[in-house]
Design an enzyme around this catalytic site. Structure first.
Site, PDB file in Angstrom:
ATOM      1  N   SER A  14      -9.823  69.093  24.206  1.00 49.94           N
ATOM      2  CA  SER A  14      -9.511  70.388  23.587  1.00 49.94           C
ATOM      3  C   SER A  14      -9.746  70.234  22.098  1.00 49.94           C
ATOM      4  O   SER A  14      -9.763  69.112  21.569  1.00 49.94           O
ATOM      5  CB  SER A  14      -8.032  70.723  23.837  1.00 49.94           C
ATOM      6  OG  SER A  14      -7.607  71.771  22.999  1.00 49.94           O
ATOM      7  N   TYR A  59       1.059  68.487  23.889  1.00 53.52           N
ATOM      8  CA  TYR A  59      -0.296  68.819  24.368  1.00 53.52           C
ATOM      9  C   TYR A  59      -1.339  68.152  23.472  1.00 53.52           C
ATOM     10  O   TYR A  59      -2.268  67.498  23.970  1.00 53.52           O
ATOM     11  CB  TYR A  59      -0.482  70.337  24.365  1.00 53.52           C
ATOM     12  CG  TYR A  59      -1.839  70.786  24.858  1.00 53.52           C
ATOM     13  CD1 TYR A  59      -2.201  70.647  26.196  1.00 53.52           C
ATOM     14  CD2 TYR A  59      -2.772  71.348  23.981  1.00 53.52           C
ATOM     15  CE1 TYR A  59      -3.457  71.066  26.649  1.00 53.52           C
ATOM     16  CE2 TYR A  59      -4.022  71.767  24.429  1.00 53.52           C
ATOM     17  CZ  TYR A  59      -4.359  71.623  25.755  1.00 53.52           C
ATOM     18  OH  TYR A  59      -5.600  72.023  26.199  1.00 53.52           O
TER      19      TYR A  59
HETATM   20  P1  NDP Z   1      -6.602  76.302  34.721  1.00 49.52           P
HETATM   21  O1  NDP Z   1      -5.131  76.460  34.776  1.00 49.52           O
HETATM   22  O2  NDP Z   1      -7.457  77.300  35.406  1.00 49.52           O
HETATM   23  O3  NDP Z   1      -7.033  74.872  35.219  1.00 49.52           O
HETATM   24  C1  NDP Z   1      -6.192  73.762  35.342  1.00 49.52           C
HETATM   25  C2  NDP Z   1      -6.531  73.095  36.654  1.00 49.52           C
HETATM   26  O4  NDP Z   1      -5.862  71.832  36.702  1.00 49.52           O
HETATM   27  C3  NDP Z   1      -6.064  73.910  37.853  1.00 49.52           C
HETATM   28  O5  NDP Z   1      -7.136  74.005  38.780  1.00 49.52           O
HETATM   29  C4  NDP Z   1      -4.910  73.109  38.424  1.00 49.52           C
HETATM   30  O6  NDP Z   1      -4.881  73.216  39.851  1.00 49.52           O
HETATM   31  C5  NDP Z   1      -5.257  71.696  37.966  1.00 49.52           C
HETATM   32  N1  NDP Z   1      -4.049  70.858  37.826  1.00 49.52           N
HETATM   33  C6  NDP Z   1      -3.010  71.053  36.979  1.00 49.52           C
HETATM   34  N2  NDP Z   1      -2.086  70.097  37.163  1.00 49.52           N
HETATM   35  C7  NDP Z   1      -2.570  69.275  38.141  1.00 49.52           C
HETATM   36  C8  NDP Z   1      -2.079  68.114  38.787  1.00 49.52           C
HETATM   37  N3  NDP Z   1      -0.894  67.578  38.480  1.00 49.52           N
HETATM   38  N4  NDP Z   1      -2.839  67.523  39.724  1.00 49.52           N
HETATM   39  C9  NDP Z   1      -4.034  68.039  40.050  1.00 49.52           C
HETATM   40  N5  NDP Z   1      -4.562  69.145  39.500  1.00 49.52           N
HETATM   41  C10 NDP Z   1      -3.825  69.755  38.538  1.00 49.52           C
HETATM   42  O7  NDP Z   1      -6.976  76.293  33.159  1.00 49.52           O
HETATM   43  P2  NDP Z   1      -8.288  75.811  32.376  1.00 49.52           P
HETATM   44  O8  NDP Z   1      -9.487  75.925  33.211  1.00 49.52           O
HETATM   45  O9  NDP Z   1      -8.243  76.480  31.087  1.00 49.52           O
HETATM   46  O10 NDP Z   1      -7.961  74.270  32.109  1.00 49.52           O
HETATM   47  C11 NDP Z   1      -8.832  73.210  32.414  1.00 49.52           C
HETATM   48  C12 NDP Z   1      -8.765  72.158  31.314  1.00 49.52           C
HETATM   49  O11 NDP Z   1      -9.280  72.720  30.118  1.00 49.52           O
HETATM   50  C13 NDP Z   1      -7.367  71.667  30.988  1.00 49.52           C
HETATM   51  O12 NDP Z   1      -7.381  70.268  30.836  1.00 49.52           O
HETATM   52  C14 NDP Z   1      -7.068  72.331  29.664  1.00 49.52           C
HETATM   53  O13 NDP Z   1      -6.159  71.601  28.879  1.00 49.52           O
HETATM   54  C15 NDP Z   1      -8.442  72.368  29.050  1.00 49.52           C
HETATM   55  N6  NDP Z   1      -8.599  73.334  27.976  1.00 49.52           N
HETATM   56  C16 NDP Z   1      -8.387  74.668  28.208  1.00 49.52           C
HETATM   57  C17 NDP Z   1      -8.514  75.572  27.189  1.00 49.52           C
HETATM   58  C18 NDP Z   1      -8.299  77.027  27.376  1.00 49.52           C
HETATM   59  O14 NDP Z   1      -8.130  77.751  26.383  1.00 49.52           O
HETATM   60  N7  NDP Z   1      -8.300  77.556  28.583  1.00 49.52           N
HETATM   61  C19 NDP Z   1      -8.879  75.128  25.835  1.00 49.52           C
HETATM   62  C20 NDP Z   1      -9.098  73.714  25.707  1.00 49.52           C
HETATM   63  C21 NDP Z   1      -8.953  72.866  26.749  1.00 49.52           C
HETATM   64  P3  NDP Z   1      -3.487  73.188  40.675  1.00 49.52           P
HETATM   65  O15 NDP Z   1      -2.513  74.005  39.901  1.00 49.52           O
HETATM   66  O16 NDP Z   1      -3.845  73.761  42.007  1.00 49.52           O
HETATM   67  O17 NDP Z   1      -3.116  71.741  40.762  1.00 49.52           O
END
Ligand code: NDP
Length: 253
Positions: free
Chosen positions: A137, A150
């Site tokens: 990020s 975070y």
């Molecule tokens: P989402 O919430 O759509 O994606 C997060 C994904 O991670 C979900 O599919 C979730 O699936 C999975 N996840 C969360 N916890 C777990 C766990 N314990 N085990 C396995 N899977 C897990 O949001 P984003 O697409 O935005 O996020 C994706 C990445 O991008 C993250 O790392 C986030 O920090 C990063 N990011 C996002 C930004 C934004 O503004 N959106 C900016 C910068 C970075 P499930 O809940 O089914 O487990």
């Protein structure tokens, strides 16, 4: 040198939604067999097919990660594109951060990436080409007020990626981090609600806070992050290594 991704096994954690899903679909469009993981089977089921293979796995759970990745490798071969993307994002002032909150952030965002990469590396090292693309990020490169846990987890991820690029220098594997600003995904929607609840501002105003944090004053589309990942797996990408690539509408660090 890999020029054709057809049949290559890729693994994207958190690949059922948001950024992970966009990256997974881009890789499947290139002909990869893509294992997508997450905790919710129903979410994975909805998007599986057309080159995407859903597998439930909790990245905080060492046994779950090891077993599921071993299973994926036995079905689709060594993982040559590893995308540790699964993550959680929640702001909380440090003086209100209890240990459980801190640990969960680290367990998901940092331990999860460590366990995922570790489980993929032995197979990748038996091949002559590999890519690790961690989704960090912009908060992995600069401080984010009210989000120390975070930001620390995302800084840690970049430290691991940079170190791996040094460890494997000269070998046909690269390790890079993508560092997006705010992207229009479920994380932003959840943050919007949380900011509105915490501050009393309207939901629209809360969303605008995140829009304004991006230099070009709009939320990114997930396809813009997937496009950067495509570049890192494409021809001519072998000398891009150990980088933290900002995707935020302008320079922020
Ligand atoms: P989402 O919430 O759509 O994606 C997060 C994904 O991670 C979900 O599919 C979730 O699936 C999975 N996840 C969360 N916890 C777990 C766990 N314990 N085990 C396995 N899977 C897990 O949001 P984003 O697409 O935005 O996020 C994706 C990445 O991008 C993250 O790392 C986030 O920090 C990063 N990011 C996002 C930004 C934004 O503004 N959106 C900016 C910068 C970075 P499930 O809940 O089914 O487990």
């Amino acid at each position: 040198m890999q020029t054709d991704l057809n049949g290559i096994h890729a693994l994207v954690t958190g690949g059922g939604t948001g950024i992970g899903l966009a990256v997974a679909q881009m890789l499947a469009d290139q002909g990869c067999k893509v294992t997508i993981t997450g905790r919710r089977a129903e979410v994975l089921d909805q998007v599986s097919g057309n080159g995407l293979f859903g597998m439930t796995m909790d990245v905080r759970d060492e046994a779950s990660v090891n077993d599921m990745i071993e299973n994926a490798i036995s079905q689709r071969g060594p993982v040559q594109i590893c995308v540790p993307n699964a993550g959680i994002a929640e702001g909380r002032a440090l003086h209100k951060t209890d240990t459980a909150f801190w640990r969960d952030m680290m367990a998901t965002n940092l331990d999860g990436a460590f366990l995922t990469i570790r489980a993929c590396l032995p197979g990748m090292r038996d091949t002559d080409w590999g890519r690790v693309i961690a989704i960090s990020s912009i908060a992995g490169l600069r401080g984010l007020p009210g989000a120390s846990a975070y930001a620390a987890s995302k800084h840690g991820l970049i430290g691991m990626i940079r170190s791996l690029s040094e460890e494997y220098m000269g070998q046909p594997y690269t390790f890079n981090a993508l560092c997006p600003g705010y992207v229009d995904t479920p994380i932003v929607t959840r943050n919007q609600d949380a900011i509105a609840a915490r501050t009393g501002m309207s939901s629209d105003a809360a969303r605008q806070v995140m829009v304004d944090a991006n230099r070009h004053k709009r939320l990114l589309d997930v396809s813009e992050v997937a496009a950067a990942a495509l570049w890192l797996v494409g021809p001519g990408s072998q000398s891009i290594n150990g980088q933290s690539i900002q995707i935020s509408g302008g320079q922020t660090v």
